[in-house]
Design a protein around this motif. Sequence first.
Motif, short mmCIF file in Angstrom:
data_model
loop_
_atom_site.label_atom_id
_atom_site.label_comp_id
_atom_site.label_asym_id
_atom_site.label_seq_id
_atom_site.Cartn_x
_atom_site.Cartn_y
_atom_site.Cartn_z
N ARG A 292 0.83 -1.21 0.00
CA ARG A 292 0.00 0.00 0.00
C ARG A 292 0.86 1.26 0.00
N ALA A 293 2.01 1.20 0.69
CA ALA A 293 2.85 2.40 0.80
C ALA A 293 3.63 2.67 -0.48
N VAL A 294 4.21 1.63 -1.09
CA VAL A 294 5.13 1.89 -2.20
C VAL A 294 4.64 1.31 -3.53
N ALA B 85 5.21 -2.83 -7.58
CA ALA B 85 6.52 -3.11 -8.18
C ALA B 85 7.61 -3.14 -7.12
N LYS B 86 7.68 -2.11 -6.32
CA LYS B 86 8.75 -2.05 -5.33
C LYS B 86 8.49 -3.03 -4.18
N ALA B 87 7.24 -3.24 -3.81
CA ALA B 87 6.95 -4.20 -2.73
C ALA B 87 7.39 -5.60 -3.17
N MET B 88 7.10 -5.96 -4.41
CA MET B 88 7.53 -7.26 -4.93
C MET B 88 9.05 -7.34 -4.95
N ASP B 89 9.69 -6.30 -5.45
CA ASP B 89 11.16 -6.25 -5.52
C ASP B 89 11.75 -6.52 -4.13
N GLY C 70 7.67 6.75 -1.27
CA GLY C 70 6.47 7.03 -0.46
C GLY C 70 6.39 6.27 0.85
N LEU C 71 7.47 5.56 1.22
CA LEU C 71 7.44 4.83 2.50
C LEU C 71 7.67 5.78 3.66
N VAL C 72 8.42 6.83 3.38
CA VAL C 72 8.92 7.71 4.44
C VAL C 72 8.40 9.12 4.21
N ALA C 73 8.00 9.80 5.30
CA ALA C 73 7.46 11.15 5.15
C ALA C 73 8.56 12.19 4.99
N ARG C 74 9.65 12.04 5.74
CA ARG C 74 10.75 13.02 5.68
C ARG C 74 12.06 12.29 5.93
N VAL C 75 13.15 12.80 5.34
CA VAL C 75 14.50 12.31 5.66
C VAL C 75 15.28 13.47 6.24
#
Length: 257
Positions: free
Chosen positions: A148-150, A153-157, A174-179
């Motif tokens: 749901r977050a990413v 494609a990326k979740a499968m990867d 889109g997993l992280v709000a801020r770095v």
Amino acid sequence: MAYETIKVETRDRVAIVTLNRPDALNALNSTVMTELIDATEGFDRDAGIGAIVITGSEKAFAAGADIKEMQSLTFVDNYLGDFIGGWDAIARTRKPKIAAVSGYALGGGCELAMLCDFIIASDTAKFGQPEITLGVIPGMGGTQRLARAVGKAKAMDLCLTGRMMDAEEAERSGLVARVVPAAELLDVAIKAAQKIASLPLPAVMMAKETVDRAFESTLSEGLRFERRVFHSLFATEDQKEGMAAFAEKRKPVFKNR
Ligand code: HXC
């Protein structure tokens, strides 16, 4: 309850829960789970707390579920003991939870971060679901919340190769709000939590509940739910105060009522 594997403190209306198993990179064993449930449920009930920050060490948020504790479990042990089931209690707490992630957030560690409402990561953070390399799959929500977050494609990867992604890739996907720089991580997370905790609690909790609905319903159901919640907030004293303060050009004084 005296804790062995976590530390807790409060600052203003913010609770800070720090995973503290440095010798095992904060691997999540059953004691950590029991203590995290106790702490988060306690803060959730505490009227003096408006938001919760969950964090780890600079090297590891958490390197996953405790592999040494899990290795000899059988299917029947897992089934009868509802292994992992307790983590739902942490996900279910109603006050906002921010994960402040530095270093490794792998397997159950990534899943713990994802069951928080949002993630603030340091530039050293590394996320991954390496369970496949151990002959299992994510079991604390990794396949579902990560997808749901990413996206697929990326979740499968990540779930199929077990590779890690760095903070920059995690933010981009889109997993992280801020770095933020590692040295500022906890300060930034606490400031965000304090901002949330300074705002009207009924509206904050309903905003969280309503965003969560987006992941559990159709668009039309979600929009209907949102509208009803929006309508209902006009029954709160804080709505009257917030709008009066704006019109009168003064600071609002919220009562969380
Ligand atoms: C138990 C762990 C652990 C874990 C690290 N340790 N991760 N113990 N469970 N998940 C322990 C190591 O055994 C070691 O203990 C100490 O922590 C330091 O780890 P090192 O491996 O020496 O550190 P380093 O070389 O820096 O490597 C860091 C690492 C690596 C890349 C994060 O530790 C690693 O790959 N860990 C496992 C990551 C993983 O597969 N996570 C998914 C778990 S399954 P000693 O005693 O030797 O010093 C999972 C399922 C979730 O999470 C769903 C169900 C809940």
